[in-house]
Design an enzyme around this catalytic site. Sequence first.
Site, short mmCIF file in Angstrom:
data_model
loop_
_atom_site.label_atom_id
_atom_site.label_comp_id
_atom_site.label_asym_id
_atom_site.label_seq_id
_atom_site.Cartn_x
_atom_site.Cartn_y
_atom_site.Cartn_z
CG ASP A 118 -1.93 1.04 1.28
OD1 ASP A 118 -1.85 1.94 0.41
OD2 ASP A 118 -2.81 1.00 2.15
CG ASP B 132 -3.37 3.98 -3.38
OD1 ASP B 132 -4.22 3.12 -3.70
OD2 ASP B 132 -3.56 4.83 -2.51
CD GLU B 133 -5.18 -0.40 -1.30
OE1 GLU B 133 -5.52 -1.60 -1.18
OE2 GLU B 133 -5.82 0.55 -0.87
#
Lengths: 414, 367
Positions: free
Chosen positions: A10, A106-107
């Site tokens: 993350d 974003d992960e």
Amino acid sequence: MADRVILHVDQNSFYASVEMLRWPVLRDVPCAVAGDPVNRHGIILAKNQLAKKAGVKTAETIWEAKQKCPDLILVPPDYARYIHYSRLARKLYCEYTDRVESFGIDECWLDLTGCPRDDGIAVAEELRRRVKEELGLTVSVGVSWNKIYAKLGSDLKKPDAVTAITRDNYLDVVYPRPVEELLYVGRATSRKLRRIGVRTIGELVDLGPSYLRSIFGVVGLSLYTFATGLDETPVTKAGREVPVKSVGNSLTTHHDLYTEQEIKAVTYMLSESVTSRLRDVGMAARTVQISMRDYQLYNFERQASLPFPTQLCYEIAPAATRLILNHFEQGQKIRSLGVRACNLIPISRLKQQSYLPHEKKREAMLRLEETIDDLRGRYGGLSVRRGISLVDRSLTEHDIKRENVIHPIGFFGP
Amino acid sequence: MKLTCTRNHLMDAISTVQRVVATRSTDKLLDGILLVADQELVLTGYDNETGIEYRMEADISRKGDIVVPAKYLSEVVRKLPDNHVYLEVQDDYILIVESGNSKFRLRGYPADKYPEIRFVEEESRIVVKQKTLRDMINQTIFAASTDYHSRSALTGLNLICERDSLTLVAIDGFRLAIRHETVPGMDININIVIPAKAMAEIARIMSDGEEEVVILPSHNYIIFDKGNVKLVTRLIKSEYMNYRSIIPREADSSLIISPEVLLAAIERASIMIETDDRRFPVTLSMPDNDTMVIESRTNIGEAKEDIPIALAGDRVEIDFNPRFFIEVLREIEDERVTLTFSGSLGPCSIKPESGDKFFYMILPLRR
């Protein structure tokens, strides 16, 4: 069979971190990336640690944030830049395994099972260090034997940290956590669970699968497998993502829409972006779906099937406009509109020629729209515009396609 | 009703009329076959658009009628143990079917509720050989549209009579099929559209021999009468496309080829294309004036074949949906045909070396 080795990475305060990289002065002040309040996208999208300390929360409105933190510096989002950094990070992950699955911008999940280096914690530490050194960003990493626990782990310690959830510690680490931290326990599910006295993941597990099923249906069983770490959903191979299932765009307009003319202008603009993206992915839609939200935040969705599969704005825009106007009442104030193309089928780059007049017309329209795509690709989305978009420039001066952000897709599909 | 007949004859009658019996219609009478015993045994099937009547010999000892569900009647008769069949209608609309040692009681419906279908109507009359009509249908019907949603007229076959010339036309928007015959002595002018589904049934009913069929077109219906079997169907009333306007006047290139050789080459090339995968074409090209190359290239593999030709005019390189060629070429009986092209985006036409018995046109794929 041996357990899988799964990482969830993350990128912490991703938008804000990218902005701080670009404007180092922002490191020392509370700052947040926020939508444009003039265009009524005025919510906090991401914040840095200093802003977090002051109590600023993601998704609250700008004025709420400013009340808690008057010195908060606001930065407009630059999605192109975020996508660039997101790709760089992904590239780095791909050095360790070919199974890298994005979850939002974003992960990512990584499956290291069977890879030359499959020591989860060591790789996690190395990734954390390398992302920091090579990209200047921080990540938190969760390590476990399933995707759900890995994701939960990455949320436990942040920023710049690694958390391992193992067969030995999960009863102590996972079970006492609030049930909302479990993936897919959203507001509605959490409310239902709270009502029957479930506060932690452990308490959810205690209910047992059959009871959960009786309350939530099939989803109840999924919740049980998620909570107990029994989930076996694989990590998708990089570059082999699930095929596109639908293409949609929505817009909260600069001011509420009152007239049919304004609604039509925005619908056409959204349809142009949707159909252009359909052409990019080589799909045609058999169904069009619209969504409306009025100033009281009342949501409304409808769909209609199209006479033939299409990727033409010339066909989708009138269908979407008709759907919206059929459900629009004079005096209603529309805050946001969405157009979605679904029930997609792949279509050939080859076009069967026809001598039917309407088929010839469709073919001519396709060539026209492809040409406009090409012009806009070179000179920007506003270089070629529809006459109707001039009814109110404040509504329509958006380059919807370029501003488009792909949101994460769920386990259960869109 | 009380009669005896042979199982094989009865089975032939049932399977003929059953083709137009509606399945799961809102009116359960139309899921059935009407049986009427008078001088002969008459079976009727009807689906609101097309009706078929089949007259057969039977040893009738009591007249009568009944409607019985087609599905069960045909299953029962097909499986009867003996060729000798006894039928009887009892009270409360029960049909007794007996054969050998087996006996069935089938629940039916009163016949007086069954819609009345008129198999007689005469405004004009066309008489052709059954075999001719069958060939004309089989050689055009594949090009009819199946898009009932937006092109209803094109889901029919266009039947045109101009004095003694009889023409059948099928168009689906991407190809065209025309089949032409001269009927000596005929002198009528009509232009009607007949549902392709009904035409497929007619082709099936027509015999292979020299017998004739009488065609009786009227304003809203057309009747095909071959004696013991009659078919009536509603006409499609929306306007058909003017096919003459889409046939190019002149071609840029032409060559003569054996349809059998071309068919075999295209069938081989299309092995590389998965059924219904419209992403890949079969490409026809002419690297020089003496060779035509048929090739396909897909994710399965590649196929390539040279056919010697004598080309007159421009060379072309053109992509097609192979199915369109295969369906046409399979129906051509001539040993040699003329193939013409109008550039790489224009249609390919197939016609006889001489005469105007047929004309086919296929539009290419644009790259």
